[in-house]
Design a protein around this motif. Structure first.
Motif, short mmCIF file in Angstrom:
data_model
loop_
_atom_site.label_atom_id
_atom_site.label_comp_id
_atom_site.label_asym_id
_atom_site.label_seq_id
_atom_site.Cartn_x
_atom_site.Cartn_y
_atom_site.Cartn_z
N ILE A 34 -32.49 -125.83 4.95
CA ILE A 34 -31.98 -126.78 5.41
C ILE A 34 -33.32 -127.55 4.88
CG2 ILE A 34 -31.28 -127.88 6.37
CD1 ILE A 34 -29.70 -125.85 7.37
N SER A 35 -33.15 -128.73 4.56
CA SER A 35 -34.08 -129.49 4.08
C SER A 35 -34.09 -130.88 4.55
CB SER A 35 -34.37 -130.95 2.83
OG SER A 35 -33.46 -130.85 2.26
N GLY A 36 -34.43 -131.84 5.58
CA GLY A 36 -34.75 -132.40 6.21
C GLY A 36 -33.60 -132.08 8.21
N GLY A 37 -34.37 -130.15 8.97
CA GLY A 37 -33.45 -129.46 9.10
C GLY A 37 -33.65 -129.81 10.52
N SER A 38 -35.20 -130.55 11.33
CA SER A 38 -35.73 -130.66 12.56
C SER A 38 -34.98 -132.05 13.33
CB SER A 38 -37.05 -131.26 12.52
OG SER A 38 -37.34 -132.26 11.54
N SER A 39 -34.20 -132.67 12.61
CA SER A 39 -33.00 -134.02 13.46
C SER A 39 -31.75 -133.85 12.77
CB SER A 39 -34.36 -134.59 14.58
OG SER A 39 -35.08 -135.36 12.93
N GLY A 40 -30.99 -134.36 13.69
CA GLY A 40 -29.98 -135.13 13.28
C GLY A 40 -29.05 -134.12 12.37
N ILE A 41 -28.01 -134.46 11.62
CA ILE A 41 -27.19 -133.33 10.82
C ILE A 41 -28.24 -132.20 10.48
CG2 ILE A 41 -25.83 -133.10 9.29
CD1 ILE A 41 -25.22 -136.59 9.13
#
Length: 247
Positions: free
Chosen positions: A13-20
Motif C-alpha cells: 500500500i503506497s501512502g499507507g501511513s495515514s488517511g485512506i
C-alpha cells in the motif's frame, strides 16, 4: 487461504501511513494479509519502508525490500497522492509536473515494479485510488481532477493489458473523505467550519466519506473471491456522482 480472504497474501500500500491508506492497511491486516506500507512516513502499526513514489529508484528498492521480507507480492494498492487547488490559470507548470509526477506516474512506477511479482500470484490485483474529481467538475480542482481522470483512464488500460495474465485492475473513486489531508485544506480556509459544512452539503448523504468506508471498497475490489471484477471504477462518494436531489 481461510475465510478471512487474504491469509498468506502480501498487500503493498503506497501512502499507507495515514488517511485512506492507513485505513486500508488496517482492513487488509484484519483479513489476514501481510501488509507492507510504502510511504514517506513510517507506519506506526504495520511493516513499512520509506518510499517516495516520485523516485523510480526508491520505488524499485522498496518493492525489492517487500519481496525479500515477505517472499511474495499479491495485491498493490496505489494510494499515494497529493492535492492541488486552483483553476488552469492559477497552477504553475511546476505544480502540474509535481502533481502528475506523484498522482499518476507514482502509480505507474509502483505497478511496473510489482508486475513481475504479481505474475507469480494466483490472486493478483491492483487497486488504484482515483476520485470523484475524475468524473465530476469541481470548482478550483483543475489540476487535481486532471490527475485523477488520468488515473481512472490508466486503470482501464491496465485492466485490458493484464487481464490475460490473471491480474485484475480496478479503481476506487472516493468523494470528499474525512482524512488528515482534507483537514489540512480546511485549515487553510478563511472559515474552516463553513467550508466543512459546504463540503458535507455537496454530498447527498450530507456528510464526508470516512476513510474506513473507502478502505472497505478497496478490500472488496482486491478480494480474490471477486474474480470477475476488473476494469471497474467503484464510487464511494455518498451518492455525489449519480444522485440529483433537487425537486
Amino acid at each position: 487461504m481461510n475465510g478471512n480472504g487474504f491469509e498468506g497474501l502480501t498487500v503493498v500500500i503506497s501512502g499507507g501511513s495515514s488517511g485512506i491508506g492507513a485505513a486500508a492497511a488496517d482492513a487488509f491486516a484484519a483479513r489476514g494479509a501481510n501488509v507492507a506500507v510504502l510511504d514517506l512516513n513510517e507506519s506506526p502499526d504495520h511493516w513499512s519502508h520509506r518510499c517516495d513514489v516520485a523516485d523510480d529508484n526508491q520505488v524499485r528498492l522498496a518493492v525489492a525490500a517487500v519481496a525479500d521480507h515477505f517472499g511474495r507480492i499479491d495485491v498493490v494498492v496505489n494510494n499515494a497522492g497529493i492535492g492541488a487547488v486552483g483553476t488552469v490559470e492559477e497552477n504553475s507548470d511546476k505544480q502540474w509536473f509535481r502533481v502528475l509526477d506523484v498522482n499518476l506516474l507514482g502509480m505507474v512506477r509502483l505497478a511496473r515494479a510489482c508486475l513481475p511479482h504479481l505474475r507469480e500470484s494466483e490472486h493478483a490485483a491492483i487497486v488504484n485510488t482515483s476520485s470523484i474529481a475524475a468524473t465530476a467538475g469541481l470548482v478550483k480542482r483543475a489540476l487535481y481532477s486532471a490527475s485523477k481522470g488520468a488515473v481512472q483512464s490508466l486503470t482501464m488500460a491496465m485492466a485490458a493489458d493484464h487481464v490475460a495474465e490473471g491480474i485484475r485492475v480496478n479503481c476506487v473513486n472516493p468523494g470528499t473523505a474525512d482524512t488528515p489531508w482534507v483537514q489540512r485544506l480546511l485549515d487553510q480556509a478563511d472559515d474552516p467550519a463553513a467550508e466543512r459544512a459546504r463540503l458535507e452539503a455537496r454530498q447527498p448523504t450530507g456528510r464526508l466519506v470516512s476513510a474506513e468506508e473507502v478502505a472497505t471498497a478497496i478490500v472488496y475490489l482486491a478480494d480474490p473471491v471477486n474474480k470477475a471484477l476488473t476494469g471497474t471504477a467503484l464510487a464511494v462518494d455518498g451518492g455525489m456522482s449519480g444522485l440529483r436531489l433537487v425537486k
